[in-house]
Design a protein around this motif. Structure first.
Motif, mmCIF file in Angstrom:
data_model
loop_
_atom_site.group_PDB
_atom_site.id
_atom_site.type_symbol
_atom_site.label_atom_id
_atom_site.label_comp_id
_atom_site.label_asym_id
_atom_site.label_seq_id
_atom_site.Cartn_x
_atom_site.Cartn_y
_atom_site.Cartn_z
ATOM 1 N N THR A 135 0.809 -1.310 0.081
ATOM 2 C CA THR A 135 0.023 0.096 -0.101
ATOM 3 C C THR A 135 0.842 1.462 -0.076
ATOM 4 O OG1 THR A 135 -1.692 -0.852 1.086
ATOM 5 C CG2 THR A 135 -1.760 1.253 1.144
ATOM 6 N N ILE A 136 0.481 2.202 -0.918
ATOM 7 C CA ILE A 136 1.360 3.458 -0.913
ATOM 8 C C ILE A 136 0.969 4.525 -0.019
ATOM 9 C CG2 ILE A 136 1.533 5.655 -2.657
ATOM 10 C CD1 ILE A 136 0.984 3.339 -4.827
ATOM 11 N N VAL A 137 2.095 5.122 0.658
ATOM 12 C CA VAL A 137 1.626 5.973 1.665
ATOM 13 C C VAL A 137 1.726 7.526 0.902
ATOM 14 C CG1 VAL A 137 2.408 7.148 3.753
ATOM 15 C CG2 VAL A 137 2.588 4.545 3.516
ATOM 16 N N MET A 138 0.796 8.272 0.940
ATOM 17 C CA MET A 138 0.625 9.656 0.364
ATOM 18 C C MET A 138 0.161 10.467 1.586
ATOM 19 S SD MET A 138 -1.186 11.124 -2.798
ATOM 20 C CE MET A 138 -3.090 11.119 -2.421
ATOM 21 N N GLY A 139 1.142 11.161 2.094
ATOM 22 C CA GLY A 139 0.802 12.139 3.168
ATOM 23 C C GLY A 139 -0.088 13.512 2.343
ATOM 24 N N ALA A 140 -0.988 13.929 3.095
ATOM 25 C CA ALA A 140 -2.110 14.819 2.730
ATOM 26 C C ALA A 140 -2.302 15.740 3.742
ATOM 27 C CB ALA A 140 -3.381 14.207 2.293
ATOM 28 N N SER A 141 -2.890 16.790 3.463
ATOM 29 C CA SER A 141 -3.454 18.028 4.366
ATOM 30 C C SER A 141 -2.375 18.678 5.205
ATOM 31 C CB SER A 141 -4.537 17.277 5.125
ATOM 32 O OG SER A 141 -4.864 18.190 6.405
ATOM 33 N N PHE A 142 -1.360 19.323 4.022
ATOM 34 C CA PHE A 142 -0.491 20.002 4.808
ATOM 35 C C PHE A 142 -0.624 21.657 5.052
ATOM 36 C CE2 PHE A 142 1.438 16.510 2.585
ATOM 37 C CZ PHE A 142 2.621 15.786 3.359
ATOM 38 N N ARG A 143 0.004 21.963 6.106
ATOM 39 C CA ARG A 143 -0.437 23.383 6.584
ATOM 40 C C ARG A 143 0.804 24.293 6.181
ATOM 41 N NH1 ARG A 143 -4.582 21.739 6.562
ATOM 42 N NH2 ARG A 143 -5.937 21.179 8.301
ATOM 43 N N ASN A 144 1.966 23.768 6.021
ATOM 44 C CA ASN A 144 3.021 24.648 5.547
ATOM 45 C C ASN A 144 4.340 23.822 4.846
ATOM 46 O OD1 ASN A 144 4.699 23.432 7.715
ATOM 47 N ND2 ASN A 144 3.154 24.451 8.833
ATOM 48 N N PRO A 145 5.143 24.302 4.303
ATOM 49 C CA PRO A 145 6.215 23.608 3.463
ATOM 50 C C PRO A 145 6.909 22.703 4.161
ATOM 51 C CG PRO A 145 5.925 25.909 2.681
ATOM 52 C CD PRO A 145 5.303 25.735 3.812
ATOM 53 N N GLU A 146 7.255 23.150 5.784
ATOM 54 C CA GLU A 146 8.089 22.480 6.412
ATOM 55 C C GLU A 146 7.412 21.071 6.610
ATOM 56 O OE1 GLU A 146 8.980 26.543 6.354
ATOM 57 O OE2 GLU A 146 6.966 25.695 7.105
ATOM 58 N N GLN A 147 6.286 20.948 6.935
ATOM 59 C CA GLN A 147 5.699 19.648 7.128
ATOM 60 C C GLN A 147 5.901 18.669 5.816
ATOM 61 O OE1 GLN A 147 1.688 20.513 7.840
ATOM 62 N NE2 GLN A 147 1.748 20.211 9.972
ATOM 63 N N VAL A 148 5.635 19.458 4.630
ATOM 64 C CA VAL A 148 5.930 18.554 3.384
ATOM 65 C C VAL A 148 7.433 18.071 3.524
ATOM 66 C CG1 VAL A 148 6.082 18.835 1.034
ATOM 67 C CG2 VAL A 148 4.453 19.937 2.026
ATOM 68 N N MET A 149 8.347 19.177 3.672
ATOM 69 C CA MET A 149 9.769 18.721 3.536
ATOM 70 C C MET A 149 10.170 17.877 4.461
ATOM 71 S SD MET A 149 10.955 22.702 2.830
ATOM 72 C CE MET A 149 12.835 22.322 2.946
#
Length: 314
Positions: A217-231
């Protein structure tokens, strides 16, 4: 390279939008939509043609009056999805009506209907992910759909119990909601945020569990509040990000380092959870209980808003 380009070398970035202009601009591999994004897109003048086309198609099929509104909404979602699919090499996610989240059979039926509509418009089912809320019923519906060759994206995922059940059901992809988890802790337990973002940590835990046990199963993070969470999740399988944050990543030249690493083992898989075990484990996480219910309500509210708007076209 800017931060967007650097991150793209480590993680597949997905645009979380129903706006085709954003998709053309960022050229993502995939795109995701939800009832809120479809409603927002449907209010744009450029998308009004889809509403007219949907109403016309449903009338030509002589769909019963009591089912017309729901049918038109499905057509609009598929037409927006078809338009998006023409601009991404990968898949587009389309969500089942959130009001069906606790009805397994209704979820299965609606998913089949959406896939059939896509195929009518020339979009093969391998280009589509059906989004379902990660309730027990939604996960069981997804397991059946996957056996039929219909790929599923389990959304509104907040608890580790949800993640485990999704892996055991062999769903194609999950969308853990990073930002909404962090929002909950920020409002109630801000001291937790001093050392670690709980939304980010949730995805790291799931990713490690999946890889160490060999789940596909692929894990795809979602619902980010800022670029820092993405990075902070560089190296995750996929990350679906709003156009606003994607723009911020493009304008930044901050260095990006892989924070998630692939590990696997040949150990025996954990014993599969029963329904009662799932419900109990999920219930032990008050954040997950609250945010799942809230997310379903919010998506249902936007679905109703779209229906009210579309009703004016009849």
């Amino acid at each position: 390279m800017n931060t967007f380009q650097s991150l793209s070398q480590l993680t597949t970035l997905v645009v979380d939008s129903g706006d085709i202009e954003s998709i053309v601009k960022y050229k993502p591999q995939d795109a995701t939509t939800n009832p809120s994004l479809i409603y927002k897109a449907a209010t744009m003048p450029a998308y009004e043609k889809f509403i007219h086309e949907a109403v016309s198609a449903c009338r030509s099929r002589k769909i019963p009056t009591d089912k017309m509104l729901s049918a038109v909404c499905d057509y609009v979602s598929v037409l927006v999805g078809k338009h998006i699919a023409e601009h991404v090499p990968g898949v587009v996610s389309t969500e089942v009506d959130a009001r069906l989240s606790y009805d397994k059979e209704a979820c299965i039926l609606k998913a089949r209907e959406l896939i059939a509509l896509y195929e009518e418009y020339g979009v093969s089912k391998d280009k589509v992910l059906i989004k379902l809320a990660a309730t027990w019923e939604g996960i069981q519906a997804a397991e059946q759909l996957e056996k039929e060759g219909i790929q599923c994206n389990l959304t509104l995922l907040f608890s580790f119990a949800q993640a485990k059940a999704c892996a055991e059901a062999s769903v194609t992809l999950i969308s853990p909601f990073v930002g909404r988890i962090s929002d909950w802790y920020k409002a109630r337990k801000p001291e937790v945020l001093e050392n670690e973002d709980p939304g980010v940590e949730s995805v790291r835990k799931i990713y490690s569990y999946y890889k160490s046990n060999g789940y596909k199963t692929i894990v795809m993070g979602a619902s980010f509040r800022n670029p820092e969470q993405v990075m902070a999740l560089a190296g995750c399988d996929k990350l679906t990000v709003s156009p606003v944050i994607l723009q911020q990543l493009q304008e930044s030249h901050q260095s990006v380092c892989r924070t998630l690493h692939f590990e696997s083992s040949l150990k025996a898989l954990p014993e599969r959870m029963s329904e009662s075990e799932f419900r109990w484990e999920h219930n032990l996480d008050p954040m997950a209980v609250e945010k799942l219910a809230e997310g379903i309500r919010l998506f249902a509210d936007d679905q109703q808003k779209m229906e009210q708007m579309i009703a004016t076209y009849f």
